[in-house]
Design a protein around this motif. Structure first.
Motif, PDB file in Angstrom:
ATOM      1  N   ASP A 142      -5.445  -1.398   0.606  1.00  0.00           N
ATOM      2  CA  ASP A 142      -4.790  -0.091   0.679  1.00  0.00           C
ATOM      3  C   ASP A 142      -3.284  -0.257   0.902  1.00  0.00           C
ATOM      4  O   ASP A 142      -2.472   0.433   0.269  1.00  0.00           O
ATOM      5  CB  ASP A 142      -5.398   0.745   1.794  1.00  0.00           C
ATOM      6  CG  ASP A 142      -6.819   1.197   1.502  1.00  0.00           C
ATOM      7  OD1 ASP A 142      -7.214   1.179   0.312  1.00  0.00           O
ATOM      8  OD2 ASP A 142      -7.539   1.550   2.457  1.00  0.00           O
ATOM      9  N   THR A 143      -2.912  -1.156   1.812  1.00  0.00           N
ATOM     10  CA  THR A 143      -1.492  -1.383   2.067  1.00  0.00           C
ATOM     11  C   THR A 143      -0.823  -2.008   0.852  1.00  0.00           C
ATOM     12  O   THR A 143       0.312  -1.653   0.504  1.00  0.00           O
ATOM     13  CB  THR A 143      -1.304  -2.276   3.302  1.00  0.00           C
ATOM     14  OG1 THR A 143      -1.868  -1.622   4.447  1.00  0.00           O
ATOM     15  CG2 THR A 143       0.170  -2.561   3.560  1.00  0.00           C
ATOM     16  N   ALA A 144      -1.511  -2.922   0.194  1.00  0.00           N
ATOM     17  CA  ALA A 144      -0.950  -3.557  -1.004  1.00  0.00           C
ATOM     18  C   ALA A 144      -0.673  -2.518  -2.083  1.00  0.00           C
ATOM     19  O   ALA A 144       0.376  -2.547  -2.744  1.00  0.00           O
ATOM     20  CB  ALA A 144      -1.893  -4.636  -1.533  1.00  0.00           C
ATOM     21  N   LEU A 145      -1.611  -1.601  -2.284  1.00  0.00           N
ATOM     22  CA  LEU A 145      -1.433  -0.579  -3.314  1.00  0.00           C
ATOM     23  C   LEU A 145      -0.292   0.366  -2.948  1.00  0.00           C
ATOM     24  O   LEU A 145       0.533   0.725  -3.798  1.00  0.00           O
ATOM     25  CB  LEU A 145      -2.734   0.193  -3.502  1.00  0.00           C
ATOM     26  CG  LEU A 145      -2.800   1.133  -4.702  1.00  0.00           C
ATOM     27  CD1 LEU A 145      -2.542   0.396  -6.011  1.00  0.00           C
ATOM     28  CD2 LEU A 145      -4.167   1.826  -4.745  1.00  0.00           C
ATOM     29  N   ALA A 146      -0.216   0.758  -1.683  1.00  0.00           N
ATOM     30  CA  ALA A 146       0.880   1.625  -1.251  1.00  0.00           C
ATOM     31  C   ALA A 146       2.218   0.908  -1.388  1.00  0.00           C
ATOM     32  O   ALA A 146       3.222   1.509  -1.782  1.00  0.00           O
ATOM     33  CB  ALA A 146       0.654   2.051   0.201  1.00  0.00           C
ATOM     34  N   MET A 147       2.239  -0.388  -1.082  1.00  0.00           N
ATOM     35  CA  MET A 147       3.463  -1.168  -1.221  1.00  0.00           C
ATOM     36  C   MET A 147       3.873  -1.260  -2.686  1.00  0.00           C
ATOM     37  O   MET A 147       5.060  -1.135  -3.017  1.00  0.00           O
ATOM     38  CB  MET A 147       3.268  -2.572  -0.645  1.00  0.00           C
ATOM     39  CG  MET A 147       4.541  -3.398  -0.568  1.00  0.00           C
ATOM     40  SD  MET A 147       4.250  -5.097   0.025  1.00  0.00           S
ATOM     41  CE  MET A 147       3.657  -4.775   1.690  1.00  0.00           C
TER      42      MET A 147
END
Length: 312
Positions: A89-94
């Motif tokens: 999730d953090t990777a996609l938001a980043m």
């Protein structure tokens, strides 16, 4: 949010070629201290900038930058197998944030990563799964390369994204310094080698073992008259480290890819991971940094260095 940076060389020949008892003891000690630093910081997220060595990315589609929402180790050179604990999730938001800030980055939902990513995680955390991680691979081996100013902009965008998180973040840069292992070039390569560089995923165990044997053999003669590869360049390495320590990061915008390849070795461009890591830290404001270790180690084909930094 707090952020710390560790940048360190990797070498697949650690544990395979012997540079001597003293050198091994020095490196073991500096890595033990680095791991203790990580334990004390207890990151809630690790962002790792890493290269690939024709294990996950090939010329059938070679992005300058790619971020992974899921990743598995190819377990080359005896590194740990299995999945990396990617915070998808953090990777996609980043990835969305980076794109919104005018830096082009590819996205992978199933990335294969090699020792360029996994060795540092193993050495600093003992595992590929201990901490939530976001891997970002920067093409550092397969020319043509993005200019260094683009790498710095990538790191800056990542740093600004991290500033919006209420988490302790460890940013890793892994690769370099000066070195040139026997990695083939696509230009002028025989058909068999070209086919591998274009689409050589998932080689047989025999092919991987032969590739490892060539690198081990290269390390045994590296820095001698019998070796055709560019030798290590401690002067260049230490100058680059000083640039980071002194906060002169903008100077990398003028780096010449061809000149670095000529004087320090074609794989020296793995320092791009260090540039991105320090750019992420610079996005938070002034920082303080220290050189923990440096030694040229021919047997490991590595100008081997470790640098630490944190916001001032």
């Amino acid at each position: 949010m707090s952020i710390k940076v560790k940048c360190l060389s990797h070498t697949p020949l650690r544990g395979l070629n012997d540079p001597g008892v003293q050198v091994v003891a020095e490196v073991d000690a500096v890595l033990a201290q680095a791991r203790a630093d990580v334990e004390a910081f207890d990151p809630e997220l690790i962002v790792i900038f890493a290269p690939d060595h024709y294990n996950g990315l090939f010329y059938d589609l070679m992005p300058p930058f790619v971020i992974a929402t899921a990743a598995d180790s190819v377990a080359d050179y005896g590194t740990l197998p299995g999945p990396v604990a990617v915070d998808g999730d953090t990777a996609l938001a980043m990835a969305r944030f980076i794109l919104d800030n005018d830096v082009d980055i590819a996205l992978s939902h199933r990335l294969q990563v090699d020792h360029g990513c996994t060795q540092a995680l193993e050495e600093l955390t003992g595992s590929l799964t201990r901490y939530p991680t976001v891997p970002i691979v920067i093409n550092s081996v397969a020319p043509p390369f993005a200019p260094y100013r683009r790498v710095r902009k990538l790191g800056d965008a990542v740093g600004r994204f991290l500033a919006g998180l209420d988490r302790r973040v460890l940013v890793l840069g892994t690769g370099g310094l000066s070195h040139e292992p026997p990695v083939p070039l696509l230009a002028g390569a025989p058909e068999e080698i070209a086919d591998f560089l274009i689409a050589g995923r998932n080689p047989t165990p025999e092919a991987r073992a032969a590739r490892q044997a060539r690198t081990v053999a290269a390390g045994l003669i590296y820095g001698t008259p019998e070796c055709a590869q560019t030798p290590l360049n401690p002067e260049w390495d230490l100058g680059f480290i000083d640039l980071l320590l002194e906060g002169r990061l903008e100077e990398v915008d003028g780096f010449s890819i061809e000149e670095i390849s000529r004087i320090a070795g074609r794989s020296t461009h793995e320092i791009r991971t260090w540039v991105a890591a320090f750019a992420a830290l610079t996005a938070q404001g002034p920082y303080k940094a220290r050189r923990d270790y440096y030694r040229p180690i021919n047997e490991w084909i590595a100008g081997y260095g470790v640098v630490s930094a944190e916001a001032a």
